[in-house]
Design an enzyme around this catalytic site. Structure first.
Site, PDB file in Angstrom:
ATOM      1  N   THR A  96      -6.463   2.436  -2.727  1.00  0.00           N
ATOM      2  CA  THR A  96      -5.182   1.797  -2.458  1.00  0.00           C
ATOM      3  C   THR A  96      -4.980   0.650  -3.440  1.00  0.00           C
ATOM      4  O   THR A  96      -5.904   0.247  -4.134  1.00  0.00           O
ATOM      5  CB  THR A  96      -5.126   1.236  -1.021  1.00  0.00           C
ATOM      6  OG1 THR A  96      -6.151   0.240  -0.865  1.00  0.00           O
ATOM      7  CG2 THR A  96      -5.328   2.343   0.006  1.00  0.00           C
ATOM      8  N   GLU A  97      -3.771   0.146  -3.475  1.00  0.00           N
ATOM      9  CA  GLU A  97      -3.547  -1.031  -4.304  1.00  0.00           C
ATOM     10  C   GLU A  97      -4.324  -2.204  -3.724  1.00  0.00           C
ATOM     11  O   GLU A  97      -4.598  -2.251  -2.519  1.00  0.00           O
ATOM     12  CB  GLU A  97      -2.062  -1.350  -4.396  1.00  0.00           C
ATOM     13  CG  GLU A  97      -1.395  -1.727  -3.097  1.00  0.00           C
ATOM     14  CD  GLU A  97       0.080  -2.044  -3.301  1.00  0.00           C
ATOM     15  OE1 GLU A  97       0.420  -2.740  -4.279  1.00  0.00           O
ATOM     16  OE2 GLU A  97       0.891  -1.585  -2.486  1.00  0.00           O
ATOM     17  N   CYS A  99      -4.658  -6.306  -3.064  1.00  0.00           N
ATOM     18  CA  CYS A  99      -3.945  -7.578  -2.989  1.00  0.00           C
ATOM     19  C   CYS A  99      -4.932  -8.681  -3.343  1.00  0.00           C
ATOM     20  O   CYS A  99      -6.007  -8.787  -2.746  1.00  0.00           O
ATOM     21  CB  CYS A  99      -3.361  -7.783  -1.604  1.00  0.00           C
ATOM     22  SG  CYS A  99      -1.949  -6.699  -1.267  1.00  0.00           S
ATOM     23  N   ASP A 163      -3.838  -1.262   6.724  1.00  0.00           N
ATOM     24  CA  ASP A 163      -4.671  -0.816   7.850  1.00  0.00           C
ATOM     25  C   ASP A 163      -3.870  -0.039   8.886  1.00  0.00           C
ATOM     26  O   ASP A 163      -3.560  -0.528   9.973  1.00  0.00           O
ATOM     27  CB  ASP A 163      -5.374  -2.007   8.507  1.00  0.00           C
ATOM     28  CG  ASP A 163      -6.573  -2.471   7.694  1.00  0.00           C
ATOM     29  OD1 ASP A 163      -6.886  -1.813   6.682  1.00  0.00           O
ATOM     30  OD2 ASP A 163      -7.180  -3.476   8.065  1.00  0.00           O
TER      31      ASP A 163
END
Length: 310
Positions: A96-97, A99, A163
């Protein structure tokens, strides 16, 4: 040696995983990783499936999370790029990306002083993510929204919901019946096992309360049973008494109202609480890279033949 070595690489050779962790949850570990094609850091999520050979519900939940994430495309929702099963290690991996500053709970603890404007910008972005989910066809209820499941890029102020392990896609009636979530953030109707996407609005209100006070709601309770008793009796968390700004307090109270009076994400985005924020305050983050996702795996076949589920 002046470069980092990968601990492992995905089957295509595109993504490499480093050893340092971005986070650890009850089910998965999240590692810092690198997309060699785009030249950016990403998050490598890893779950060892052997832990759940006797837990069909968890295996189904993991598969549902991957299948759900690959359908979502919104600036305030964590993006999924790739997923696969490592058969040799019996591990589910998905990219996933990333953060840059982790989850909003830890970020808020680290930074004690924030302006009302920053609070409103974060809140509006979370609501935009919720609006996208709730207007999605079918409607998607996150069911576990809390500040540890919202992530932030500190250099842009960009906030994203992640999530989705407990998320559910609803049919036309938008009604769900399973008791799931984090007790401090669960709406009263969740305990009645008959609820709609409005439970996410209640949880969002608790997120705003935590962001204001830097205190998890109902921290005065030392067990889930006490939280349940207060929530179902309509007793607000003591942290509400610490909110001195009446505008913020009134906004939170709207989110915590009885479900029949609780506004939708769309209605809240039009609330006067956000007056004074420019439309481009949190919409333009500069040029972002578009990453065409690789083929995302469906885990159903693997799980059926290896764990006898589905």
């Amino acid at each position: 040696m002046d470069f980092e070595l990968f601990e492992e690489v995905d089957p295509t050779g595109r993504y490499g995983r480093y050893s340092d962790k971005l986070g650890v949850g009850a089910v998965k570990k999240v590692y810092r990783a690198f997309d060699q094609q785009e030249g950016i850091e990403v998050a490598w999520n890893q779950v060892f499936l052997n832990r759940f050979t006797d837990d069909n519900a968890m295996l189904q939940r993991l598969n549902s999370e991957v299948q759900l994430l690959k359908t979502l495309e919104n600036d305030n929702i964590i993006k999924l790029f790739s997923a696969w099963i490592d058969v040799d290690r019996t591990a589910l991996n998905f990219i996933t990306e990333a953060c840059t500053s982790g989850n909003l709970r830890d970020y808020r603890k680290k930074h004690r002083r924030i302006s009302t404007k920053a609070l409103k910008k974060w809140s509006r972005q979370i609501l935009r993510g919720l609006e996208y989910l709730h207007l999605h066809e079918p409607c998607i209820i996150h069911r576990d929204l809390n500040c540890s499941n919202v992530f932030i890029n500190n250099n842009t102020g960009e906030v994203k919901i992640g999530d989705f392990g407990l998320a559910a896609a609803m049919e036309k009636e938008h009604v769900a019946h399973s008791i799931l979530g984090t007790p401090e953030f669960m709406a009263p109707e969740l305990y009645d096992e008959n609820y709609t996407e409005k439970v996410d609005i209640y949880a969002f209100g608790m997120c705003v309360l935590e962001l204001v006070t830097r205190e998890i709601p109902y921290s005065e309770c030392d067990c889930v049973a006490k939280i349940y008793k207060k929530v179902t009796s309509g007793v607000k968390p003591q942290a509400m008494n610490k909110v001195k700004d009446m505008g913020i307090k009134g906004f939170i109270e709207k989110c915590l109202a009885p479900v029949s009076e609780r506004p939708s994400a769309t209605e809240l985005l039009q609330d006067s609480f956000f007056d004074g924020l420019d439309d481009d305050d949190d919409e333009n983050y500069g040029t972002s890279l578009y990453i065409a996702p690789l083929e995302i795996c469906d885990l159903s076949y693997f799980l059926v033949h290896n764990f006898h589920v589905f």
